[in-house]
Write a protein that holds these residues in place. Structure first.
Motif, PDB file in Angstrom:
ATOM      1  N   ALA A  26       2.505  10.271 -13.655  1.00 12.33           N
ATOM      2  CA  ALA A  26       1.149  10.272 -13.103  1.00 12.33           C
ATOM      3  C   ALA A  26       1.109   9.378 -11.873  1.00 12.33           C
ATOM      4  O   ALA A  26       1.296   8.156 -11.973  1.00 12.33           O
ATOM      5  CB  ALA A  26       0.162   9.780 -14.154  1.00 12.33           C
ATOM      6  N   VAL A  27       0.898   9.991 -10.708  1.00 14.06           N
ATOM      7  CA  VAL A  27       0.977   9.217  -9.467  1.00 14.06           C
ATOM      8  C   VAL A  27      -0.247   8.329  -9.274  1.00 14.06           C
ATOM      9  O   VAL A  27      -0.259   7.468  -8.380  1.00 14.06           O
ATOM     10  CB  VAL A  27       1.156  10.156  -8.251  1.00 14.06           C
ATOM     11  CG1 VAL A  27       2.479  10.882  -8.336  1.00 14.06           C
ATOM     12  CG2 VAL A  27      -0.005  11.140  -8.141  1.00 14.06           C
ATOM     13  N   ALA A  28      -1.305   8.504 -10.087  1.00 12.03           N
ATOM     14  CA  ALA A  28      -2.484   7.630  -9.995  1.00 12.03           C
ATOM     15  C   ALA A  28      -2.288   6.322 -10.756  1.00 12.03           C
ATOM     16  O   ALA A  28      -3.160   5.435 -10.702  1.00 12.03           O
ATOM     17  CB  ALA A  28      -3.714   8.360 -10.524  1.00 12.03           C
ATOM     18  N   ASP A  29      -1.181   6.186 -11.450  1.00 10.92           N
ATOM     19  CA  ASP A  29      -0.905   4.947 -12.172  1.00 10.92           C
ATOM     20  C   ASP A  29      -0.999   3.763 -11.206  1.00 10.92           C
ATOM     21  O   ASP A  29      -0.387   3.778 -10.128  1.00 10.92           O
ATOM     22  CB  ASP A  29       0.493   5.017 -12.776  1.00 10.92           C
ATOM     23  CG  ASP A  29       0.870   3.728 -13.484  1.00 10.92           C
ATOM     24  OD1 ASP A  29       0.380   3.493 -14.587  1.00 10.92           O
ATOM     25  OD2 ASP A  29       1.651   2.960 -12.888  1.00 10.92           O
ATOM     26  N   PRO A  30      -1.780   2.733 -11.540  1.00  9.29           N
ATOM     27  CA  PRO A  30      -1.997   1.616 -10.608  1.00  9.29           C
ATOM     28  C   PRO A  30      -0.702   0.954 -10.138  1.00  9.29           C
ATOM     29  O   PRO A  30      -0.576   0.607  -8.955  1.00  9.29           O
ATOM     30  CB  PRO A  30      -2.867   0.636 -11.427  1.00  9.29           C
ATOM     31  CG  PRO A  30      -3.562   1.496 -12.432  1.00  9.29           C
ATOM     32  CD  PRO A  30      -2.583   2.579 -12.790  1.00  9.29           C
TER      33      PRO A  30
ATOM     34  N   ARG B 243       0.960   3.311  -7.704  1.00  7.14           N
ATOM     35  CA  ARG B 243       0.183   3.388  -6.462  1.00  7.14           C
ATOM     36  C   ARG B 243       0.422   2.150  -5.603  1.00  7.14           C
ATOM     37  O   ARG B 243       0.586   2.255  -4.371  1.00  7.14           O
ATOM     38  CB  ARG B 243      -1.309   3.538  -6.777  1.00  7.14           C
ATOM     39  CG  ARG B 243      -2.177   3.572  -5.518  1.00  7.14           C
ATOM     40  CD  ARG B 243      -3.567   4.055  -5.788  1.00  7.14           C
ATOM     41  NE  ARG B 243      -4.333   4.132  -4.544  1.00  7.14           N
ATOM     42  CZ  ARG B 243      -5.486   4.783  -4.403  1.00  7.14           C
ATOM     43  NH1 ARG B 243      -6.016   5.428  -5.443  1.00  7.14           N
ATOM     44  NH2 ARG B 243      -6.107   4.789  -3.245  1.00  7.14           N
TER      45      ARG B 243
ATOM     46  N   GLU C 243       1.942   2.301  -1.812  1.00  7.14           N
ATOM     47  CA  GLU C 243       1.202   1.775  -0.667  1.00  7.14           C
ATOM     48  C   GLU C 243       1.991   0.680   0.041  1.00  7.14           C
ATOM     49  O   GLU C 243       1.955   0.578   1.273  1.00  7.14           O
ATOM     50  CB  GLU C 243      -0.164   1.273  -1.134  1.00  7.14           C
ATOM     51  CG  GLU C 243      -1.101   2.417  -1.526  1.00  7.14           C
ATOM     52  CD  GLU C 243      -2.446   1.933  -2.039  1.00  7.14           C
ATOM     53  OE1 GLU C 243      -2.529   0.745  -2.452  1.00  7.14           O
ATOM     54  OE2 GLU C 243      -3.400   2.733  -2.033  1.00  7.14           O
TER      55      GLU C 243
ATOM     56  N   TYR D  31      -2.604   8.763  -0.707  1.00  8.07           N
ATOM     57  CA  TYR D  31      -3.772   8.683  -1.596  1.00  8.07           C
ATOM     58  C   TYR D  31      -5.084   8.895  -0.834  1.00  8.07           C
ATOM     59  O   TYR D  31      -6.097   9.224  -1.447  1.00  8.07           O
ATOM     60  CB  TYR D  31      -3.801   7.330  -2.309  1.00  8.07           C
ATOM     61  CG  TYR D  31      -2.662   7.164  -3.293  1.00  8.07           C
ATOM     62  CD1 TYR D  31      -2.702   7.749  -4.550  1.00  8.07           C
ATOM     63  CD2 TYR D  31      -1.529   6.425  -2.945  1.00  8.07           C
ATOM     64  CE1 TYR D  31      -1.665   7.598  -5.453  1.00  8.07           C
ATOM     65  CE2 TYR D  31      -0.480   6.266  -3.840  1.00  8.07           C
ATOM     66  CZ  TYR D  31      -0.545   6.859  -5.091  1.00  8.07           C
ATOM     67  OH  TYR D  31       0.507   6.712  -5.978  1.00  8.07           O
ATOM     68  N   ARG D  32      -5.052   8.685   0.477  1.00  5.72           N
ATOM     69  CA  ARG D  32      -6.280   8.806   1.255  1.00  5.72           C
ATOM     70  C   ARG D  32      -6.251   9.999   2.206  1.00  5.72           C
ATOM     71  O   ARG D  32      -7.201  10.210   2.953  1.00  5.72           O
ATOM     72  CB  ARG D  32      -6.508   7.519   2.058  1.00  5.72           C
ATOM     73  CG  ARG D  32      -6.774   6.305   1.201  1.00  5.72           C
ATOM     74  CD  ARG D  32      -7.032   5.065   2.064  1.00  5.72           C
ATOM     75  NE  ARG D  32      -7.463   3.932   1.245  1.00  5.72           N
ATOM     76  CZ  ARG D  32      -6.613   3.079   0.672  1.00  5.72           C
ATOM     77  NH1 ARG D  32      -5.307   3.241   0.825  1.00  5.72           N
ATOM     78  NH2 ARG D  32      -7.070   2.074  -0.056  1.00  5.72           N
TER      79      ARG D  32
ATOM     80  N   THR E 109      -1.648  14.624  -2.245  1.00  3.91           N
ATOM     81  CA  THR E 109      -1.520  14.362  -3.678  1.00  3.91           C
ATOM     82  C   THR E 109      -1.779  15.651  -4.446  1.00  3.91           C
ATOM     83  O   THR E 109      -2.758  16.350  -4.177  1.00  3.91           O
ATOM     84  CB  THR E 109      -2.531  13.284  -4.124  1.00  3.91           C
ATOM     85  OG1 THR E 109      -2.300  12.083  -3.380  1.00  3.91           O
ATOM     86  CG2 THR E 109      -2.359  12.983  -5.615  1.00  3.91           C
TER      87      THR E 109
ATOM     88  N   GLY F  47      -1.904  15.797 -10.353  1.00  2.00           N
ATOM     89  CA  GLY F  47      -1.699  14.355 -10.427  1.00  2.00           C
ATOM     90  C   GLY F  47      -0.288  13.927 -10.758  1.00  2.00           C
ATOM     91  O   GLY F  47      -0.054  12.750 -11.067  1.00  2.00           O
TER      92      GLY F  47
ATOM     93  N   LEU G  66       3.280  13.486  -5.250  1.00  2.00           N
ATOM     94  CA  LEU G  66       2.648  13.219  -3.964  1.00  2.00           C
ATOM     95  C   LEU G  66       3.698  13.341  -2.867  1.00  2.00           C
ATOM     96  O   LEU G  66       4.906  13.240  -3.113  1.00  2.00           O
ATOM     97  CB  LEU G  66       1.978  11.838  -3.943  1.00  2.00           C
ATOM     98  CG  LEU G  66       2.815  10.585  -4.197  1.00  2.00           C
ATOM     99  CD1 LEU G  66       3.566  10.114  -2.953  1.00  2.00           C
ATOM    100  CD2 LEU G  66       1.919   9.444  -4.688  1.00  2.00           C
TER     101      LEU G  66
END
Length: 709
Positions: free
Chosen positions: A75-79, A82, A86, A105-106, A111, A115, A118
């Protein structure tokens, strides 16, 4: 000339061997530098509209190369992930030579909707020199690969060419490790002794060294395709074995008639060397048709492969005679046998084909035409990373994007250059061809419009978009470039130049075959039968790789088209190889006819004496091509399968059945030429040594008789 080569080889064999050792050192020392200079760009055509527009943009608005990284498998949304991504994006932006790295992410579309993946695009500064570009790429790749995720892959731009070059080097090494031991084992069966079996491999290794050196030389003045390595190496290896096999078999026969090794070598060069010389020239001429095309890729391939063929030919008529002079006394002569025991199978085939010539033609010609039918639907395409082996980095990037992102993601846009003077209504109509088209102004007042096609970069939607833009513009200053435009221009180039290429090759081949045979009809008959085997082989390649039948058995898949590299190379190389085997057979038929004057008996005797050599040569060549097909590059699979089928069909159905059937049909007329041409051939045609007494041949001649100690 052949007598001069024979004299040098027999009088100064050590000098000849030392010169070839020098070539070997240069080939495997300097020549292997070509692996770092390979290009994956094959569609560019100097002077074509797509090329002119691309050069214009490079001059007016230069953009840097770009890389594509994909992070997936979690899961690429994992803090935590991420934060890593970044930080990596920020650090890559700070690398000297990097122009831009958007935050995935922006930025919309980077992405995946599920999810689980990316994309991180990296754009380099324009105008970087090679060293600065390499440093920027290495630093960016190292930083991105440091991201702790299950899967992180980076490819694209110059990195793709580097990855393909490394893979090509691995594939060549693996193919040699597979093919050389198998070829040696088969040659041991052929000759029944190690010394005779090793000689063809010595010539083969010399051919590989010559291939590397020729490609390195061409890389100094033009682009050399990544596919050139496999094609030239497999052809150089295969032809070297063919020529050496023919020569060593002939030498063993000559040893039956003289104890003087030097005299046996001279006779061998006078007979087999003449066949090798004409064969090499004919194969090289067959490849000159590629020079008619303005494509840099096709021209460089034609020159490189022709150079390799010439190296093999020279090795067979200089290095091999020198080796035979020094070591031939330890190679056992071919064993004498009764006439009826020599080539019994091939003699029976020849007699059957000559007696049932109409039946043979009625069965084989339609069968080969049926196999050739898929050629009518042949389509060529640029292809994409989906043609690469699954374990290559570029293929892994492709598969990840294909699995997690919408169709068409990452497909190169159709780029339209609107020069000053383009009507606004035309510009609006062009923009309306693709929803979401993007426009930007250039410093000189021109405008660039990027149209995003649906489907693949070389699919019907993309190429239709190019054609529609060109229809809309009329006579206005509008040019189209991009991958799809390159493909449209490449197809148009092939259609325009192919007839001229065919005429060039046919004219050269007909002249050489006339010089070899002294006949006008034999060259025409040879070309006709060769086109049948060539059409059948190409038809099967279309059926497998374009239509997808049995493609999975070869580790490939149906692509809807063939690689644009495959059809021209298959046609040029297979045509030359077919001439190769034709000359092997015709040489024996000429000898038999000169000795007896009986045309029908000459056909049977010629096939009896050459059939096993041709069959063994075709089998060895098929082994070499098959070894190179293990690499997994779809274009190489296509070329390898096409050449393997062409060789096997030609060496069996065509040369063993169609040739004697058509020779019997023509009868004495097969050797006919107008009086003026006969006189010209007698005066200017190449002289040849007189053959020795009747002898046996075939790849099993002498088998079971041990070599001398």
């Amino acid at each position: 000339m052949l007598r001069a080569f024979a004299r040098v080889a027999t009088r100064r064999p050590l000098t000849v061997i030392v010169l070839w050792l020098l070539l070997l050192v240069l080939g495997f020392g300097v020549g292997t530098g070509v692996f770092g200079r390979l290009s994956d760009d094959v569609a560019g055509i100097p002077g074509a509209e797509s090329e002119r527009a691309a050069n214009y943009l490079d001059h007016v608005d230069p953009e840097g190369e770009s890389l594509t990284a994909v992070v997936s498998g979690t899961a690429v949304a994992d803090p935590a992930l991420r934060a890593q991504v970044e930080r990596a994006v920020a650090e890559v932006r700070a690398i000297a030579g990097v122009a831009a790295v958007p935050d995935p992410y922006r930025t919309h579309g980077l992405t995946a909707a599920d999810g689980r993946a990316l994309i991180v695009p990296v754009t380099l500064d324009g105008g970087l020199d090679d060293d600065a570009e390499d440093r920027a790429i290495d630093a960016a790749v190292a930083r991105i690969k440091a991201i702790d995720a299950p899967e992180v892959h980076v490819s694209g731009g110059p990195l793709l060419g580097r990855q393909l070059g490394d893979r090509a080097q691995e594939d060549v090494r693996d193919a040699e490790l597979i093919s050389l031991p198998v070829v040696l084992a088969l040659l041991l069966v052929v000759f029944g002794g190690l010394r005779a079996a090793v000689l063809p491999l010595v010539i083969a290794v010399s051919g590989i060294a010559g291939a590397f050196l020729a490609l390195f030389a061409f890389s100094q003045v033009t682009d050399v395709s990544v596919y050139a390595i496999q094609v030239t190496t497999m052809l150089g290896l295969g032809l070297a074995v063919d020529y050496a096999l023919l020569t060593v078999v002939r030498f063993r026969e000559e040893r039956r008639h003289t104890d003087d090794v030097g005299e046996a070598v001279r006779r061998t060069v006078g007979q087999a060397g003449r066949t090798v010389l004409f064969s090499g020239l004919t194969v090289a001429v067959s490849l000159t048709g590629l020079l008619v095309f303005p494509s840099t890729f096709l021209r460089s391939m034609g020159l490189a492969v022709a150079a390799v063929v010439v190296v093999d030919m020279l090795a067979a008529i200089t290095l091999l005679p020198a080796l035979l002079t020094l070591f031939g006394g330890r190679i056992a002569p071919a064993r004498a046998a009764r006439e009826r025991q020599e080539g019994r199978v091939f003699a029976r085939l020849a007699r059957f084909a000559t007696r049932r010539r109409y039946a043979v033609l009625a069965v084989l010609v339609p069968a080969l035409l049926v196999l050739a039918l898929p050629v009518a639907g042949l389509r060529i395409g640029l292809g994409d990373a989906g043609q690469l082996p699954r374990n290559t980095e570029a293929r892994q990037v492709y598969d990840t994007v294909d699995a997690h992102f919408p169709a068409g993601t990452g497909v190169s846009p159709v780029t339209v250059v609107l020069r000053p003077g383009t009507r606004e209504a035309t510009a609006d109509a062009i923009r309306a061809l693709s929803p979401g088209s993007v426009s930007r102004a250039l410093p000189d007042g021109a405008t660039v419009v990027q149209l995003q096609p649906s489907g693949s970069l070389d699919g019907r939607a993309a190429t239709d978009l190019v054609r529609r833009v060109r229809e809309l513009r009329g006579a206005q200053p509008v040019e189209v470039t991009g991958a799809a435009a390159q493909l449209v221009d490449f197809r148009a180039m092939l259609a325009e130049r192919a007839p001229w290429a065919a005429l060039t090759v046919l004219a050269g081949v007909l002249v050489l075959l006339f010089a070899f045979t002294g006949s006008v009809l034999l060259p025409l008959r040879t070309v006709a039968t060769t086109l049948l085997s060539l059409g059948a082989a190409l038809g099967v390649v279309v059926w497998v790789f374009q239509d997808g039948h049995l493609a999975g058995a070869l580790g490939a898949r149906g692509l809807g088209s063939l690689s644009l590299t495959a059809p021209p190379l298959i046609v040029a190389i297979a045509f030359g190889l077919a001439m190769d085997y034709e000359l092997f057979i015709l040489a024996r038929m000429r000898e038999a006819r000169a000795g007896t004057g009986d045309d029908r008996a000459a056909v049977v005797d010629g096939l009896r004496r050459s059939g096993r050599v041709v069959t063994c040569a075709a089998l060895l060549l098929a082994v070499v091509f098959g070894a190179f097909m293990t690499g997994g590059f779809s274009p190489i699979l296509q070329i390898g399968l096409g050449l393997t089928l062409a060789v096997l069909v030609d060496a069996t159905a065509v040369r063993m059945l169609l040739v004697p059937a058509t020779m019997a049909l023509l009868g004495r007329r097969a050797w006919w030429a107008p009086p003026a041409l006969r006189r010209a051939h007698a005066r200017f045609g190449p002289a040849e040594a007189a053959p020795a007494a009747p002898r046996e041949t075939g790849c099993a001649a002498g088998r079971g008789q041990p070599e001398r100690a």
